[in-house]
Design an enzyme around this catalytic site. Structure first.
Site, PDB file in Angstrom:
ATOM      1  N   SER A 728     -18.246  84.642  66.529  1.00  0.00           N
ATOM      2  CA  SER A 728     -17.463  83.855  65.583  1.00  0.00           C
ATOM      3  C   SER A 728     -17.385  82.412  66.053  1.00  0.00           C
ATOM      4  O   SER A 728     -17.731  82.085  67.190  1.00  0.00           O
ATOM      5  CB  SER A 728     -16.051  84.423  65.461  1.00  0.00           C
ATOM      6  N   HIS A 729     -16.913  81.553  65.178  1.00  0.00           N
ATOM      7  CA  HIS A 729     -16.820  80.122  65.491  1.00  0.00           C
ATOM      8  C   HIS A 729     -16.010  79.896  66.768  1.00  0.00           C
ATOM      9  O   HIS A 729     -16.415  79.132  67.650  1.00  0.00           O
ATOM     10  CB  HIS A 729     -16.172  79.382  64.326  1.00  0.00           C
TER      11      HIS A 729
END
Length: 772
Positions: A728-729
């Site tokens: 994920s970011h």
């Protein structure tokens, strides 16, 4: 039966079929002070083993006030220890000092139950909205105060009170029966009880109190919950039937697999967030990208289904979308069923589908992994075909990378054209959406796929000992992304220039009510000293590592060299973050023109959150006799009502069968730990627009959303997110910054964490513990 005059008198009045009450005595403070020795000797004569000395104030556990935890209680006191008994009783009395009728307050002395298997607390209603759910929070072990003290991990069980089916575990069934028995005996609608369960599954009721809920919260649950769940049960049965256009005998549903809607838009998003996410990604864009990258074309199927406002990923659709197009149907069918069976046996991997369940590309350990997993159900020939198809996927991704990278620049150009044009608001919104799909989220999905492949390859280098975990961390830290640039420029450029470049970013990207960086600059960036600019290290591979990676390239049958692969890995990580930065500008302008439209037709910003974006698109190309204002206000009213009613429904993060909608244990997530540091700090819970000092804190947020990047401009010590995967970011950012983090801790662990003050985050040993 008179209950809830005091804790002790309540237990004294109860005669139960479904539980035992541990042996106890009680007396008031006035009597005790006159005859202290008598009462202590009575205790020593009545009890043989260990006892609990509890408060039983008249201001405690009654219909008006709970005061739970206000007064002292002590466990595991030896029944023959006169001095300790006296000391603990005096401490309980001392905790009554502010009570007006202190002499009438009581001391409750209880026998400690032995051979304890489980203990915990139970409420017969959802405290948030009084919906009819029995909520059981319990822990395994001998200590009966684990749940109430928050010392260790606990389990949460949710049961819809009017379900005709019950769980298989005996102690849970008995607790449910006990709840109904107590309800029939009490005038209180809402109950809270503490219990223990011994190794023979006997239930011991330790305490019972009315659950005091503020009148503002007491809203009778809607009467049609039964009908709603019955409809959902039928819907799940239909969706789990064999499908003519999909391989696999059944399906399951999760809020975190693949495009993880829980992470991006939340568990119960409002209509605008939900519909915009569908429009930009999960309706068609996701499947078009998969098809472009060599996977099966299943564009007629919806990836996301909505169960009373909660977005779920249909896993059969998802698994079918990961099948390389060149694989024949027989292998495909077997592979889909293998994925589904593996998933149901490993529910904790629901947020790690691409790394833990399905095969999406070829990596350094794919050969061994597939042979180990599939050797019992697939022939050597079938395994060989699967491996070959995955090698082809890698090459397609590398070939498509530059194409998708170039599309992002088109989006920037088109946005400027739309901004300068004389189009009216609805027309601009329509084209902002269409351009965002074609030149924004579609190439972003491709670039994100390349980044996932890159991360999978890097992980395999660690698994095959080409790299150490520390070396992987160093390599990831050497990659500079757009987020690094933002963090660096907070101190370098004026607020005006900063807002112009980065002002469109907002926590919770798809939420119109969340303020962007330009609107909330002072709260996001002006609270504490900013962290200094990050010095990017340069990572160099050794000759030995290069030779091993070259061997992997040869085995992969890729038409590239070592430098090409490393550049692909670096650039795909960078471009994934950059393309997200670019396409979210379109979303910001969609919101801007929605607000302008709302201002024109007298609709408040908070009401715009309940509009379906498809309605706005429809207004662009369909002219009707309905007034726009009336049409939108009518839709807002309906969606508000649905949103309010949907909140009464409590569903699990993963649904594998129809019974899961009536009772379930909250899913245990396998947490993604970032880095190898060990820190112990105070935590701060961050909401989308709040103003809190973050310096030297471990920040806790729900979503791993790029809009929360501003937190890295403060000197934070670590990060915890409820939702989010290994790629994920926020995982990428924490790797890049060498910041210790626990990404995707899940609903259950999140509830524990937010009720604490300080935690221990030990990334090296994969531990996340509450200290206080």
């Amino acid at each position: 039966m008179a209950l809830f005059k005091s804790k002790a008198q309540t237990l004294s009045a109860l005669k139960l079929k479904n539980a035992k009450i541990p042996k106890f005595i009680f007396f008031n403070v006035g009597s005790y002070k006159k005859r202290k020795n008598f009462f202590i000797n009575t205790i020593m004569n009545k009890f043989n083993n260990k006892i609990a000395i509890r408060s039983s104030s008249l201001n405690e556990d009654n219909y008006k006030t709970s005061n739970a935890g206000k007064y002292q209680s002590f466990l595991n006191i030896h029944a023959l220890d006169f001095k300790t008994i006296e000391e603990k009783i005096d401490l309980v009395i001392s905790s009554y000092k502010k009570d007006k009728k202190i002499k009438k307050n009581e001391i409750l002395v209880q026998e400690m139950t032995t051979n304890i298997k489980f203990s915990g607390v139970l409420t017969n209603v959802n405290k948030e909205n009084c919906a009819p759910y029995i909520l059981i929070n319990y822990s395994e072990g001998k200590q009966t105060d684990v749940v109430t003290s928050g010392k260790k991990n606990t389990k949460n069980f949710v049961f819809y009170k009017y379900s005709t089916n019950k769980p298989t575990e005996k102690f849970l069934k008995k607790l449910i029966d006990l709840t109904f028995e107590l309800e029939s005996m009490s005038k209180a609608k809402f109950l809270d009880l503490e219990f223990a369960v011994d190794k023979r599954n006997n239930i011991f009721l330790l305490q019972l109190r009315p659950l005091v809920i503020k009148k503002s919260k007491v809203k009778q649950p809607i009467q049609n919950i039964n009908k709603m769940l019955t409809r959902l049960e039928k819907k799940i049965e239909k969706l789990q039937n064999p499908h003519h256009d999909l391989e696999g005998t059944s399906t399951a549903f999760g809020v975190m697999p693949d495009w993880n809607p829980a992470e991006m838009i939340g568990l119960k998003p409002k209509a605008l967030s939900l519909s915009l996410y569908q429009e930009l990604i999960t309706d068609k864009v996701w499947s078009e990208q998969r098809s472009n990258y060599g996977f099966r074309n299943i564009s007629s199927n919806q990836l996301m289904v909505i169960f009373f406002g909660i977005p779920y990923i249909d896993l059969r659709v998802d698994f079918n979308s990961w099948i390389p197009r060149k694989l024949e149907n027989k292998i495909t069918s077997k592979l889909i069923n293998f994925y589904m069976n593996k998933f149901k046996k490993n529910i904790y991997l629901h947020d790690k589908i691409e790394f833990g369940i399905v095969y999406t590309c070829f990596t350094a350990d794919t050969n061994q992994k597939i042979k180990n997993d599939l050797k019992n159900n697939f022939s050597a020939k079938e395994i060989k075909k699967i491996i070959k198809s995955l090698k082809n996927i890698n090459q397609i991704a590398i070939n498509n990378f530059k194409i998708d990278k170039n599309k992002i620049s088109i989006l920037k150009t088109n946005l400027n054209k739309i901004k300068k044009s004389g189009m009216y608001n609805i027309e601009k919104i329509y084209w902002l959406i269409e351009d965002c799909k074609r030149y924004g989220t579609l190439p972003f999905a491709g670039l994100a796929r390349c980044a996932f492949i890159s991360r999978d390859i890097l992980n395999s280098f660690v698994n095959t000992k080409i790299l150490t975990k520390k070396e992987l961390e160093s390599f990831l830290k050497s990659i500079k992304t757009i987020s690094t640039e933002i963090n660096s420029n907070v101190n370098k450029i004026s607020p005006k220039k900063f807002k112009t470049r980065y002002g469109h970013i907002r926590p919770n990207t798809y939420d119109i009510e969340s303020k962007n960086y330009a609107e909330n600059y002072k709260n996001y960036f002006n609270l504490s000293s900013f962290s200094s600019e990050i010095n990017k290290s340069v990572f160099k591979f050794t000759t030995k590592q290069k030779n091993k990676i070259n061997k992997f390239i040869k085995d992969s049958e890729l038409n590239i060299n070592f430098n090409d692969l490393i550049n692909f890995i670096r650039e795909s990580t960078q471009q994934r973050e950059y393309s997200k930065f670019v396409f979210t500008k379109n979303i910001d302008y969609i919101f801007k023109h929605l607000k302008l439209l709302g201002r024109r037709i007298n609709i408040k910003n908070q009401d715009l959150a309940f509009i379906n974006i498809k309605t706005i698109k429809d207004l662009y190309y369909n002219l009707s006799n309905h007034n726009i204002q009336d049409k939108l206000k009518s839709e807002i009213k309906i969606n508000k009502k649905d949103y309010k009613e949907n909140k009464f429904i409590k569903l699990p993060e993963v649904i594998t069968n129809k019974n899961d909608i009536y009772f379930f244990k909250e899913t245990e997530n396998k947490i993604n730990f970032i880095g190898s540091d060990k820190i112990s700090e105070d935590i701060v819970i961050l909401n989308k627009n709040n103003k809190i000092d973050l310096k030297n804190k471990i920040v806790v947020i729900e979503n791993a959303d790029p809009g929360y990047d501003y937190i890295f401009s403060h000197k934070i010590k670590g990060l915890i997110t409820k939702f989010g995967g290994i790629n994920s970011h926020m995982s990428i950012r924490c790797n890049e910054l060498n910041l210790p983090a626990a990404i995707g801790i899940g609903e259950k662990k999140y509830k524990e964490i937010i009720n604490s003050k300080k935690i221990l985050l030990d990334c090296e040993n994969n531990m996340l513990n509450i200290i206080q």
